[in-house]
Design an enzyme around this catalytic site. Structure first.
Site, PDB file in Angstrom:
ATOM      1  N   LYS A  67       0.851  -1.192   0.000  1.00 51.73           N
ATOM      2  CA  LYS A  67       0.000   0.000   0.000  1.00 51.73           C
ATOM      3  C   LYS A  67       0.885   1.240   0.000  1.00 51.73           C
ATOM      4  O   LYS A  67       1.896   1.278   0.721  1.00 51.73           O
ATOM      5  CB  LYS A  67      -0.902  -0.041   1.243  1.00 51.73           C
ATOM      6  CG  LYS A  67      -1.947   1.072   1.328  1.00 51.73           C
ATOM      7  CD  LYS A  67      -2.813   0.901   2.577  1.00 51.73           C
ATOM      8  CE  LYS A  67      -3.940   1.918   2.652  1.00 51.73           C
ATOM      9  NZ  LYS A  67      -4.799   1.707   3.843  1.00 51.73           N
ATOM     10  N   SER A 142      -9.751   1.557   2.779  1.00 48.42           N
ATOM     11  CA  SER A 142      -8.883   2.347   1.937  1.00 48.42           C
ATOM     12  C   SER A 142      -7.790   1.540   1.227  1.00 48.42           C
ATOM     13  O   SER A 142      -7.181   2.043   0.290  1.00 48.42           O
ATOM     14  CB  SER A 142      -8.222   3.451   2.766  1.00 48.42           C
ATOM     15  OG  SER A 142      -7.372   2.888   3.751  1.00 48.42           O
ATOM     16  N   SER A 166      -9.960  -0.717   7.017  1.00 54.65           N
ATOM     17  CA  SER A 166      -9.353  -0.581   5.685  1.00 54.65           C
ATOM     18  C   SER A 166      -8.606  -1.787   5.137  1.00 54.65           C
ATOM     19  O   SER A 166      -8.219  -1.770   3.973  1.00 54.65           O
ATOM     20  CB  SER A 166      -8.420   0.616   5.664  1.00 54.65           C
ATOM     21  OG  SER A 166      -9.173   1.771   5.483  1.00 54.65           O
TER      22      SER A 166
HETATM   23  N1  GLN Z   1     -13.386   3.672   6.160  1.00 57.49           N
HETATM   24  C1  GLN Z   1     -12.786   4.175   7.364  1.00 57.49           C
HETATM   25  C2  GLN Z   1     -12.420   5.633   7.195  1.00 57.49           C
HETATM   26  O1  GLN Z   1     -12.767   6.180   6.221  1.00 57.49           O
HETATM   27  C3  GLN Z   1     -11.601   3.355   7.741  1.00 57.49           C
HETATM   28  C4  GLN Z   1     -10.371   3.735   7.039  1.00 57.49           C
HETATM   29  C5  GLN Z   1      -9.188   2.971   7.511  1.00 57.49           C
HETATM   30  O2  GLN Z   1      -9.298   1.947   8.178  1.00 57.49           O
HETATM   31  N2  GLN Z   1      -8.029   3.505   7.198  1.00 57.49           N
HETATM   32  O3  GLN Z   1     -11.803   6.230   8.025  1.00 57.49           O
END
Ligand code: GLN
Length: 472
Positions: A67, A142, A166
């Protein structure tokens, strides 16, 4: 070559170790696969491997998609943001170094929601990632690029980060395995910070055995991250085939109506499989978990507003605003460099931390967080694991939820309480609904990774998910 790319990481590593497959040839095959990315899963990938050196270890010769939130010395690292365009870090994240030390090599850097803020990968400054099961749909976020790359056969395995879901949510939407380890298992050094008290690195893989193999290499204490402690005794290969003597808690508060019918049906079917394998299903109470989303969307933005203060046009990446006044340069850089969702969170977080509001928002959310951790502790006095669907829906259409941030946030309903409590959880593929993958989440007490992996392994055999269609 196709046959080579169909091997799991564990299978490929065994063949490489036995000298049946050459590490160079294997890496080259994956380089070619990554170069054929039509999903926008990669932001950058390795173009030649002339200086490829085989390092002996459990992951010897294994390419890893990383990532783009992990710093990799000398190669582009953007965190999906325009503000880091052109940034090449002077050092490498510990997680990546640990994979290197085990013999793995970075294959490329994967697309993601900007600074890991999002559930659909549509918040990337570099365009959305497409879901390999249906290119009109999101891969989740994400860590959407990492999940899509593994699902589509553009990488044998990947790493991502999970702050509120994410790793697990995109794994679920792409039909692969995603593991969020206990907070402190893996070093965060060199992992660009979103919400430091929640962020954890973890693997995205085709199966549970591969997740264990990667976690084994990744975990450990790191003097560069004082919150890292590692997993005592390390990780062993999962082998369990039955679930006798294990108790699985289903949260009573889990409003089953808020799940799509296909997700609910697949979840119920796997509860049945648990019983067939000798496990027991019980109801557990997590009364505060339903406030997880509200608490998370105060705490995570609050931490982000502080963490993102460092992007000022002086030290990294983009600089806008010409040679005028310093403050003007900061403002112009941040106005141009950050996307809409990141700006929304910085404003929310700064507001929640401002004097006069601090106790009402940040302080209150911290109390809810403690309550959620207490709920889980009480539940684990009676059950071994808490299970839920990973995501309330299958992958949704590109653009379907971009106009409604709250609808987007509700994706995290089942995933968010777990990092708030610092706990580990895995998402495994749980069959298709309408031709799209659904996920089954297994959460356990802190540092129960070996037991979670063993249980997930037994269930994985029983579910028998076939992800090959996404790789076709
Ligand atoms: N969807 C969540 C957010 O928008 C989690 C994102 C994550 O785990 N980095 O913050």
């Amino acid at each position: 070559m196709g046959g080579l790319l169909e091997l799991t990481v564990a299978q490929a590593a065994a063949k490489i170790a036995a000298g049946e497959v050459s590490a160079e040839e294997y890496f080259a095959a994956w380089m070619q696969a990554a170069a054929g990315d039509e999903l926008n899963a990669y932001l950058w990938s390795v173009e030649n491997h002339d200086d490829y050196q085989v390092v002996d270890g459990p992951l010897s010769g294994i390419p890893v998609a990383v990532k783009d939130i992990f710093c990799t010395e000398g190669s582009p690292t953007t965190a999906g943001s325009k503000i880091l365009a052109g940034y090449r870090p002077p050092y490498t994240a510990t997680a990546v170094e640990k994979l290197d030390a085990a013999g793995a090599r970075v294959l490329g850097k994967t697309n993601m929601d900007e600074f890991a803020m999002g559930s659909s990968n549509e918040n990337s400054a570099y365009g959305p990632v497409l879901n390999p099961w249906d290119r009109g749909r999101v891969p989740g976020g994400s860590s959407g690029g990492s999940a899509a790359a593994v699902a589509a056969g553009l990488a044998p395995c990947a790493i991502g980060t999970d702050t509120g879901g994410s790793i697990r949510q995109p794994a679920s939407l792409c039909g692969i395995v995603g593991l969020k380890p206990t907070y402190g298992s893996i070093s965060r050094y060199g992992m660009i910070a979103f919400a430091s008290s929640l962020d954890q690195c973890g693997p995205l893989t085709r199966d549970v055995t591969d997740a264990a193999l990667m976690l084994s290499a990744l975990q450990g204490r790191d003097p560069c991250d004082s919150t890292s402690v590692g997993i005592e005794g390390g990780i062993v290969a999962p082998s369990r085939e039955d679930l006798k003597g294990l108790r699985f808690g289903v949260p009573a508060e889990l409003a089953r109506d808020s799940f799509e019918s296909g997700v609910r049906e697949n979840f119920e079917a796997t509860l049945g499989r648990i019983e067939e394998l000798g496990g027991e299903i019980a109801e557990v109470a997590l009364p505060s978990a339903e406030h997880g989303i509200s608490a998370y969307y105060v705490l995570a933005p609050a931490e982000a507003s502080s963490n993102l203060a460092r992007y000022d046009g002086v030290r990294y990446g983009l600089r806008s605003g010409g040679d005028g006044d310093l403050i003007e340069m900061y403002e112009a850089t941040r106005a141009e460099g950050f996307g809409t969702e990141v700006k929304r969170r910085i404003m929310l977080g700064t507001y929640a931390l401002s004097s006069g509001y601090y106790e009402a928002y940040y302080g209150q959310a911290q109390k809810v967080r403690t309550r959620i951790a207490e709920d889980f502790a009480a539940a684990f006095a009676g059950v071994d694991f808490v299970v839920t669907p990973t995501s309330p829906s299958v992958a949704f259409g590109l653009g379907e939820k971009t106009a409604d941030p709250l609808a987007m946030y509700l994706n995290d309903y089942c995933t968010v309480p777990i990092p708030l409590a610092g706990l580990p959880a895995i998402s495994i593929p749980n069959g298709l609904a309408g031709g799209l993958p659904t996920g089954f989440q297994i959460a356990g007490p802190a540092f129960s990774e070996n037991r979670i992996l063993d249980t997930a392994h037994a269930l994985e055999q029983a579910i028998g998910f076939d992800g090959s269609k996404a790789r076709a």
